[in-house]
Design an enzyme around this catalytic site. Structure first.
Site, PDB file in Angstrom:
ATOM      1  N   ASP A   1      28.708  49.455  59.308  1.00  9.10           N
ATOM      2  CA  ASP A   1      28.061  48.349  58.621  1.00  9.10           C
ATOM      3  C   ASP A   1      27.003  48.908  57.686  1.00  9.10           C
ATOM      4  O   ASP A   1      26.455  49.986  57.923  1.00  9.10           O
ATOM      5  CB  ASP A   1      27.417  47.372  59.600  1.00  9.10           C
ATOM      6  CG  ASP A   1      27.112  46.046  58.925  1.00  9.10           C
ATOM      7  OD1 ASP A   1      28.053  45.231  58.803  1.00  9.10           O
ATOM      8  OD2 ASP A   1      25.974  45.828  58.501  1.00  9.10           O
ATOM      9  N   GLN A   2      26.748  48.176  56.631  1.00  9.06           N
ATOM     10  CA  GLN A   2      25.779  48.632  55.635  1.00  9.06           C
ATOM     11  C   GLN A   2      24.804  47.510  55.319  1.00  9.06           C
ATOM     12  O   GLN A   2      25.210  46.366  55.097  1.00  9.06           O
ATOM     13  CB  GLN A   2      26.503  49.049  54.358  1.00  9.06           C
ATOM     14  CG  GLN A   2      25.581  49.641  53.313  1.00  9.06           C
ATOM     15  CD  GLN A   2      26.378  50.071  52.106  1.00  9.06           C
ATOM     16  OE1 GLN A   2      26.831  49.234  51.343  1.00  9.06           O
ATOM     17  NE2 GLN A   2      26.553  51.368  51.947  1.00  9.06           N
TER      18      GLN A   2
END
Length: 193
Positions: A68-69
């Site tokens: 995830d970013q």
């Protein structure tokens, strides 16, 4: 053991495919809403971990990759704009400034329960952009509306950028690949045999 990518992102799939290892991609079971009081780093790590673990019942003997970013500017998390006008406003706010992208990676062995995690930090300085340039970019790169801050560096978004600082250029696209190779090796999976 099977390798499973807990993501529907074609960009993440393309990064993992570079390793030349067989894998499958599945949508994770995960609410991606940040929790109250959570830092960008904490959000990214929690979501990567949750995505990896979310497929454990379906794949009880697998190495499951979650990623995830979360982007951060002025202490505020920058999400996916979701609409053209939101994308314009985000890019106007980010124009000429440095945004910090936190790209979290989790590798979960659903058989042993072992979990490895890391975070790739990428500092991205955007060029000073006019509203006309921003609108032109979003019109020509509509997929950018599905990226944090509309900053899709692997396409036309490269024209937005003035400088990128990172230990792993893949992290900005969503997967710290260099660390993933190490994590896989820790689980006995060698990319180069």
């Amino acid at each position: 053991m099977h390798i499973v990518l807990a993501s529907t992102s074609r960009y993440r799939q393309e990064i993992i495919a570079r390793l030349g290892l067989p894998f499958r991609a599945e949508p994770p079971i995960c609410d991606e809403t940040p929790l109250a009081g959570e830092t960008a780093l904490e959000t990214a790590v929690r979501l990567a971990r949750t995505k990896a673990r979310s497929l454990a019942d379906k794949y009880p003997k697998a190495l499951i990759i979650g990623s995830d970013q979360v982007a951060l500017l002025d202490g505020k998390q920058i999400g996916k704009p979701g609409s053209y006008e939101n994308g314009v406003e985000m890019l106007k706010w980010m124009s000429g400034r440095t945004v910090v992208f936190h790209s979290a990676l989790a590798l979960y062995n659903s058989h042993s329960g072992a979990l490895q995690e890391c975070v790739g930090i990428t500092k991205v300085t955007l060029r000073q952009l006019t509203e006309s340039q921003i609108r032109d970019y979003l019109t020509r790169e509509p997929d950018a509306l599905h990226c944090a801050g509309s900053a899709k560096s692997e396409g036309l978004g490269g024209a937005l950028l003035e400088k990128v600082e990172s230990d792993d250029p893949n992290a900005l696209i969503g997967v710290p690949l260099f660390q993933l190779i190490t994590m896989l090796a820790n689980e006995g999976v060698e990319v180069l045999r």
